[in-house]
Design a protein around this motif. Structure first.
Motif, PDB file in Angstrom:
ATOM      1  N   ASN A 110      -5.623  14.877   2.155  1.00 33.92           N
ATOM      2  CA  ASN A 110      -6.439  14.599   0.985  1.00 33.92           C
ATOM      3  C   ASN A 110      -5.604  14.186  -0.226  1.00 33.92           C
ATOM      4  N   ILE A 111      -4.506  13.505   0.009  1.00 30.32           N
ATOM      5  CA  ILE A 111      -3.652  12.996  -1.061  1.00 30.32           C
ATOM      6  C   ILE A 111      -3.824  11.484  -1.092  1.00 30.32           C
ATOM      7  N   ALA A 112      -4.301  10.968  -2.229  1.00 30.44           N
ATOM      8  CA  ALA A 112      -4.546   9.531  -2.340  1.00 30.44           C
ATOM      9  C   ALA A 112      -3.674   8.882  -3.414  1.00 30.44           C
ATOM     10  N   ASP A 113      -2.801   9.662  -4.027  1.00 30.26           N
ATOM     11  CA  ASP A 113      -1.910   9.146  -5.073  1.00 30.26           C
ATOM     12  C   ASP A 113      -0.670   8.547  -4.409  1.00 30.26           C
ATOM     13  N   PHE A 114      -0.562   7.213  -4.441  1.00 30.68           N
ATOM     14  CA  PHE A 114       0.532   6.546  -3.744  1.00 30.68           C
ATOM     15  C   PHE A 114       1.900   6.866  -4.333  1.00 30.68           C
ATOM     16  N   SER A 115       1.962   7.241  -5.589  1.00 29.13           N
ATOM     17  CA  SER A 115       3.261   7.638  -6.142  1.00 29.13           C
ATOM     18  C   SER A 115       3.718   8.955  -5.503  1.00 29.13           C
ATOM     19  N   VAL A 116       2.787   9.839  -5.223  1.00 25.12           N
ATOM     20  CA  VAL A 116       3.114  11.099  -4.528  1.00 25.12           C
ATOM     21  C   VAL A 116       3.478  10.798  -3.076  1.00 25.12           C
ATOM     22  N   ILE A 117       2.706   9.946  -2.429  1.00 26.96           N
ATOM     23  CA  ILE A 117       2.950   9.593  -1.028  1.00 26.96           C
ATOM     24  C   ILE A 117       4.319   8.939  -0.873  1.00 26.96           C
ATOM     25  N   ASP A 118       4.643   8.008  -1.757  1.00 22.93           N
ATOM     26  CA  ASP A 118       5.923   7.294  -1.655  1.00 22.93           C
ATOM     27  C   ASP A 118       7.132   8.190  -1.906  1.00 22.93           C
ATOM     28  N   ARG A 119       6.950   9.265  -2.667  1.00 26.17           N
ATOM     29  CA  ARG A 119       8.068  10.196  -2.931  1.00 26.17           C
ATOM     30  C   ARG A 119       8.208  11.262  -1.848  1.00 26.17           C
ATOM     31  N   MET A 120       7.223  11.365  -0.977  1.00 23.73           N
ATOM     32  CA  MET A 120       7.234  12.409   0.043  1.00 23.73           C
ATOM     33  C   MET A 120       8.333  12.146   1.075  1.00 23.73           C
ATOM     34  N   THR A 121       9.089  13.193   1.397  1.00 22.01           N
ATOM     35  CA  THR A 121      10.128  13.061   2.420  1.00 22.01           C
ATOM     36  C   THR A 121       9.529  13.273   3.797  1.00 22.01           C
TER      37      THR A 121
END
Length: 120
Positions: free
Chosen positions: A26-37
């Motif tokens: 349920n994460i739709a923030d691409f800045s969060v997704i792109d920083r995820m390891t």
């Protein structure tokens, strides 16, 4: 697009990862997704699989309680519940260890989820 939690043939694409994150986490923030390891993604997806197992257990617990309330069998002269205990109906440990549950009627989707759960 085909729905899946795990890659087919060992190949997972960026699109697969993003789809899993949006759908399962349920994460739709691409800045969060792109920083995820990869480690964070793996841990979060493991948590998502456990959440699915928790939901399945709750569904089966409700079904078990309904079965106990109305499903009986005759043993000698007595009428007793068809299932003596919840683990006769749903055995979480068997699912967690990847062994198919005892003669449960499950859908193909549930069988796939059980198989995925055993890979963690």
């Amino acid at each position: 697009m085909e729905e899946r939690l795990e890659p087919r043939e060992g190949i997972i694409t960026y699109e697969d990862i993003v789809t899993n994150i949006v759908r399962r986490l349920n994460i739709a923030d691409f800045s969060v997704i792109d920083r995820m390891t990869i480690s964070e993604y793996s841990l979060l997806m493991a948590g998502a699989r456990m959440r699915i197992l928790d939901e399945l257990e709750n569904i089966h617990l409700l079904a078990f309680k309904m079965q106990v309330a109305k499903n009986t069998k005759k043993v000698g002269d007595k009428v007793v519940p068809a299932f003596d205990k919840f683990t006769d109906f749903f055995d979480r440990k068997l699912i967690e260890t990847g062994v198919s549950s005892k003669a449960m009627d499950v859908s193909e989707e549930e069988k796939d989820i059980y198989k995925l759960m055993s890979k963690t």
